[in-house]
Design a protein around this motif. Structure first.
Motif, PDB file in Angstrom:
ATOM      1  N   PHE A  24      24.900  25.086   1.290  1.00  0.00           N
ATOM      2  CA  PHE A  24      26.275  25.420   0.982  1.00  0.00           C
ATOM      3  C   PHE A  24      26.414  26.678   0.109  1.00  0.00           C
ATOM      4  CE2 PHE A  24      30.476  24.959  -0.933  1.00  0.00           C
ATOM      5  CZ  PHE A  24      31.214  24.798   0.221  1.00  0.00           C
ATOM      6  N   TYR A  53      14.574  25.346   4.763  1.00  0.00           N
ATOM      7  CA  TYR A  53      15.298  24.087   4.634  1.00  0.00           C
ATOM      8  C   TYR A  53      16.747  24.303   5.023  1.00  0.00           C
ATOM      9  CZ  TYR A  53      17.764  20.231   2.486  1.00  0.00           C
ATOM     10  OH  TYR A  53      18.592  19.168   2.273  1.00  0.00           O
ATOM     11  N   SER A  56      23.285  19.551   5.815  1.00  0.00           N
ATOM     12  CA  SER A  56      24.306  19.309   6.826  1.00  0.00           C
ATOM     13  C   SER A  56      25.480  20.273   6.696  1.00  0.00           C
ATOM     14  CB  SER A  56      24.780  17.860   6.776  1.00  0.00           C
ATOM     15  OG  SER A  56      25.345  17.595   5.536  1.00  0.00           O
ATOM     16  N   SER A  57      25.683  20.841   5.510  1.00  0.00           N
ATOM     17  CA  SER A  57      26.772  21.816   5.433  1.00  0.00           C
ATOM     18  C   SER A  57      26.395  23.077   6.212  1.00  0.00           C
ATOM     19  CB  SER A  57      27.136  22.138   3.985  1.00  0.00           C
ATOM     20  OG  SER A  57      26.041  22.657   3.306  1.00  0.00           O
ATOM     21  N   LYS A  87      14.026  19.389  13.075  1.00  0.00           N
ATOM     22  CA  LYS A  87      14.304  17.959  13.024  1.00  0.00           C
ATOM     23  C   LYS A  87      15.780  17.692  12.691  1.00  0.00           C
ATOM     24  CE  LYS A  87      12.922  13.688  11.000  1.00  0.00           C
ATOM     25  NZ  LYS A  87      12.512  13.080   9.748  1.00  0.00           N
ATOM     26  N   ILE A  91      18.349  15.697  15.021  1.00  0.00           N
ATOM     27  CA  ILE A  91      19.115  14.509  14.643  1.00  0.00           C
ATOM     28  C   ILE A  91      20.590  14.706  14.994  1.00  0.00           C
ATOM     29  CG2 ILE A  91      19.988  13.206  12.650  1.00  0.00           C
ATOM     30  CD1 ILE A  91      17.228  13.441  11.423  1.00  0.00           C
TER      31      ILE A  91
ATOM     32  N   THR B 204      30.552  15.478   6.373  1.00  0.00           N
ATOM     33  CA  THR B 204      29.928  16.690   5.833  1.00  0.00           C
ATOM     34  C   THR B 204      30.433  16.938   4.424  1.00  0.00           C
ATOM     35  OG1 THR B 204      31.189  17.597   7.671  1.00  0.00           O
ATOM     36  CG2 THR B 204      29.093  18.665   7.155  1.00  0.00           C
ATOM     37  N   GLY B 205      29.527  17.370   3.580  1.00  0.00           N
ATOM     38  CA  GLY B 205      29.890  17.676   2.209  1.00  0.00           C
ATOM     39  C   GLY B 205      30.106  16.406   1.403  1.00  0.00           C
ATOM     40  N   PRO B 274      20.116   9.453  10.093  1.00  0.00           N
ATOM     41  CA  PRO B 274      18.676   9.186  10.068  1.00  0.00           C
ATOM     42  C   PRO B 274      18.364   7.899  10.842  1.00  0.00           C
ATOM     43  CG  PRO B 274      19.513   9.520   7.843  1.00  0.00           C
ATOM     44  CD  PRO B 274      20.695   9.454   8.739  1.00  0.00           C
ATOM     45  N   ASP B 324      21.467  10.461   4.865  1.00  0.00           N
ATOM     46  CA  ASP B 324      20.394  11.430   4.631  1.00  0.00           C
ATOM     47  C   ASP B 324      20.233  11.788   3.156  1.00  0.00           C
ATOM     48  OD1 ASP B 324      22.648  12.912   4.300  1.00  0.00           O
ATOM     49  OD2 ASP B 324      22.182  14.446   5.791  1.00  0.00           O
ATOM     50  N   GLU B 328      16.686  12.934   1.522  1.00  0.00           N
ATOM     51  CA  GLU B 328      16.677  14.321   1.054  1.00  0.00           C
ATOM     52  C   GLU B 328      16.832  14.442  -0.465  1.00  0.00           C
ATOM     53  OE1 GLU B 328      19.452  16.529   3.469  1.00  0.00           O
ATOM     54  OE2 GLU B 328      18.366  16.009   5.296  1.00  0.00           O
ATOM     55  N   ARG B 330      15.859  14.852  -4.213  1.00  0.00           N
ATOM     56  CA  ARG B 330      14.737  15.633  -4.743  1.00  0.00           C
ATOM     57  C   ARG B 330      14.307  15.186  -6.127  1.00  0.00           C
ATOM     58  NH1 ARG B 330      13.746  20.421  -1.864  1.00  0.00           N
ATOM     59  NH2 ARG B 330      15.268  20.704  -0.199  1.00  0.00           N
ATOM     60  N   MET B 336      11.180  16.483  -1.618  1.00  0.00           N
ATOM     61  CA  MET B 336      12.138  15.514  -1.099  1.00  0.00           C
ATOM     62  C   MET B 336      11.510  14.119  -1.009  1.00  0.00           C
ATOM     63  SD  MET B 336      14.580  17.291   1.664  1.00  0.00           S
ATOM     64  CE  MET B 336      13.462  17.932   2.873  1.00  0.00           C
ATOM     65  N   ASP B 339      10.834  10.857   4.753  1.00  0.00           N
ATOM     66  CA  ASP B 339      10.669   9.700   5.634  1.00  0.00           C
ATOM     67  C   ASP B 339       9.427   8.883   5.291  1.00  0.00           C
ATOM     68  OD1 ASP B 339      12.907  10.221   7.138  1.00  0.00           O
ATOM     69  OD2 ASP B 339      11.836  11.608   8.450  1.00  0.00           O
ATOM     70  N   ASP B 373      22.181  15.722  -5.410  1.00  0.00           N
ATOM     71  CA  ASP B 373      23.163  16.669  -4.895  1.00  0.00           C
ATOM     72  C   ASP B 373      23.846  16.211  -3.607  1.00  0.00           C
ATOM     73  OD1 ASP B 373      20.431  18.883  -4.872  1.00  0.00           O
ATOM     74  OD2 ASP B 373      20.867  17.434  -3.321  1.00  0.00           O
TER      75      ASP B 373
END
Lengths: 102, 580
Positions: A24, A53, A56-57, A87, A91, B204-205, B274, B324, B328, B330, B336, B339, B373
């Motif tokens: 973002f 990396y 999703s944004s 990946k 998805i 999203t976001g 996921p 996710d 994801e 951290r 991260m 999986d 985040d």
């Protein structure tokens, strides 16, 4: 600079390169990189070779770029995503509506 | 005291002066008192820090060069005590060493005075500092107001979105928003036949902008689940809603699962989320991993869910859905959670049957206090959940003397679907809403829903599409059955199904005759009916023929004709039937 743009040799397509983290924080810069391209028929290639990396944004930002390309009558190709990014694209099944190359 | 005098403000008007030279101190004290301030004087840094702690002055003036504790160290210690308060720290110096100034600012200073100090310059600086301080406290005030409003709005919204969730005591749900508003949405509701639908969505976001779609999402999910629409129909409808609502670039990744606990089957639609995990605590391992098969919702107008996975589950199994934000997350060095770590934790905790708790613990250990985040959410669903009062037992009707109230109160509803309309239209929810509209809501509609669904599916699958029920006798065959069904349905251009519902009022209740006639060749109904009798007596437990068994168990009469291509089922109820 995390985003750079160049014109292809044929001149009708714009290559946008994103490096490091595609998230973002690049929102504005990413938009600026294509917003001024208004020539009809312009196509865009998003080169992710140097990106490691993506969140999703970034997927949302790609959809905006695709919309911009389509408004101009061009298209969008995504190139060289690494395994992690591949990946995330997988998805979200982006290959259903965006060409993804190597 | 207020220099501008425009608006009285609750301020303490004490100024702290820290300087090792008495002449400097006295000079400043004189000017400050002339301007109307209370003045505290300290002749070294350590004393300055002590006076600050004691009196909390609103502003501090410090000489840079002092013995014992120099100005920079003094400023650092005072700054550390301020917390959220805005306390201007001004340095007084005779030097114009730029590097020194830089160090002062780094230590927490806000501005400088160059000696010699004039009364006008001092007044101007203090005035501007007061102005900044007012702005600062206004921002703080607005911020806490905003935070309070956000919290209230979040609670209201959360209640509207997730307040009606079903089976909350059984589903383990954990949610950690990155901000006040969470872009992850967790929904659950029972279908009329007692099956459970659960949806985990991730907009999203995060934050306020991400929740605008949550309300229509939850309304659509709930209304359609309760009317008995199937998972792909619900997803298609949600997609249409979101296409209208969300701007380009915003979308919803979602997983929808339908749990049929009685048949031991799980239907999974994964659209951009996921992997969904099904864990067997009994064997201590992961039984199924279902990855995303479709894009998120709100991207494509012609969204068509292709990937439904139909999976066998045991009643002791547990389904794990997560966003996710979990994989994801951290840790302090930027790695991260990933999986691999997730799977490892799940396998380790599989036997415990407390997956969600173990995962959260593992996540906490991993993040080690790092700020999130993204929103993290997690759902753990035991595979033995079903609605209370579903179609377990048949509705008991006093059949001795159900007196017909003649034709004074009755209706007939019919519908014929032909060719391609059979792939587009699902008549079961239409029939059910017809019933609800004409006869009101009632607990026994749950059984009726099952009857209607089974009859319609049989008419479509085995009648019109000519699919062989025997295919379904193994779990692998079951999956094949579904894909061949989909293929045939997509190319359907002929065939019909006629449906007729006839309602007649009875004394204290009612009766519904359901007639379904399809264009197929019929089937060996006698064999299946015999099979149904046999299994009711405790034999056999195949996946095939379940439909007829259920119908037989729920209705009071069943009659096939046209070689099995037409069926008529009778179903009666009493209005005083308790809801469960």
């Amino acid at each position: 600079m995390a985003i750079s743009t160049s014109r292809s040799d044929e001149g009708n397509s714009i290559i946008i390169r994103v490096s490091d983290r595609f998230d973002f924080s690049l929102h504005q810069d990413f938009r600026d990189s294509y917003q001024s391209e208004q020539a009809p028929g312009t196509s865009f290639a998003l080169d992710l070779q140097d990106a490691d990396y993506m969140d999703s944004s970034a997927l949302g930002m790609i959809l905006l770029l695709k919309e911009h390309a389509e408004t101009l009558g061009g298209n969008l190709v995504i190139r060289h995503p690494n395994q992690t990014i591949r990946k995330i694209l997988d998805i979200a099944k982006f290959e259903r509506f965006i060409t993804i190359e190597g | 005291m207020e220099l501008t005098g425009t608006r009285p403000e609750q301020v303490n008007d004490t100024v702290l002066v820290v300087d090792d030279l008495e002449t400097n101190r006295l000079l400043l004290k004189g000017m400050l008192q002339h301007l109307g301030f209370e003045v505290l004087l300290a002749d070294n840094g350590a004393r300055g820090v002590a006076l600050f702690r004691q009196h909390s002055p609103w502003i501090v003036l410090i000489d840079v060069l002092m013995p014992v504790m120099d100005g920079i160290e003094t400023a650092k210690q005072i700054r550390a005590m301020c917390g959220d308060r805005f306390v201007p720290i001004l340095f007084v110096t005779s030097s114009d060493d730029e590097q020194l100034m830089e160090r002062c600012i780094e230590a927490g200073a806000d501005d400088f005075f160059r000696r010699p100090i004039s009364l006008g310059a001092l007044k101007a600086k203090l005035l501007s500092m007061q102005r900044i301080r007012r702005l600062y406290s206004r921002v703080q005030q607005l911020h806490s107001l905003l935070q309070r409003d956000e919290e209230i709005a979040e609670q209201l919204l959360r209640g509207a979105i997730e307040g009606d969730n079903s089976a909350l005591n059984r589903i383990r749900s954990l949610k950690r928003p990155a901000e006040t508003f969470c872009g992850d949405v967790q929904l659950s509701a029972f279908r009329p036949n007692g099956n459970l639908n659960v949806l985990l969505g991730d907009f999203t976001g995060h934050g306020l902008a991400s929740v605008v779609g949550a309300l229509p999402l939850s309304e659509t999910f709930r209304a359609m689940t309760q009317k008995g629409f199937s998972g792909d129909e619900i997803l298609r409808q949600i997609n249409l809603k979101l296409m209208k609502l969300l701007p380009t670039g915003k979308f919803l990744a979602a997983t929808l699962v339908t749990l049929d606990a009685e048949a031991g089957q799980l239907y999974v639609w994964n659209c951009g989320m996921p992997e969904v995990l099904v864990i067997s605590p009994r064997d201590g391992d992961i039984r199924h991993r279902i990855s995303s098969a479709d894009p998120p919702l709100g991207i494509m107008t012609d969204f068509e869910p292709t990937g439904v996975d139909v999976l066998p589950v045991a009643s002791s199994d547990r389904i794990l859905l997560y966003s996710d934000g979990l994989v994801e997350a951290r840790n302090p060095v930027g790695e991260m959670f990933g999986d691999d770590r997730l799977i490892e934790t799940v396998v380790k905790a599989a036997h415990s049957g407390e997956l969600a708790a173990h995962l959260m613990q593992a996540l906490d250990d991993f993040m080690d206090g790092c700020l999130q985040d993204d929103d993290v959410s997690l759902l753990e669903i035991p595979c033995n959940i079903r609605a209370k009062g579903g179609n377990q037992g048949r509705v008991v009707v006093n059949q001795d003397s159900p007196e017909l109230v003649f034709d004074r109160d009755s209706w007939l509803w019919s519908l014929e679907l032909r060719g391609a309309s059979l792939q587009r239209v699902n008549p079961v929810p239409m029939m059910l809403s017809q019933l609800q509209e004409m006869q009101g809501n009632a607990a026994h509609w749950q059984s009726l829903f099952t009857i209607l669904t089974e009859l319609y599916v049989n008419a479509l699958d085995h009648g019109v599409l000519q699919l062989k029920s025997e295919m379904k006798s193994t779990p692998q065959g079951f999956a094949r059955y579904f894909s061949s069904r989909e293929a045939k349905l997509n190319h359907l251009t002929e065939g019909f199904i006629r449906i007729q519902l006839t309602y007649t009022a009875l004394e204290g209740g009612g009766r519904l005759l359901v007639r379904m006639h399809d264009s197929g060749k019929g089937f060996d109904f006698q064999r299946w009916l015999a099979e149904a009798d046999r299994t009711e007596a405790g034999y056999g437990d195949g996946l095939a023929g379940r439909g007829i068994r259920l119908v037989v168990a729920l209705c009071e009469s069943i009659e096939y004709s046209h070689g099995g291509a037409a069926v008529e089922v009778g179903f009666s109820w009493r209005d005083d039937q308790p809801p469960e």
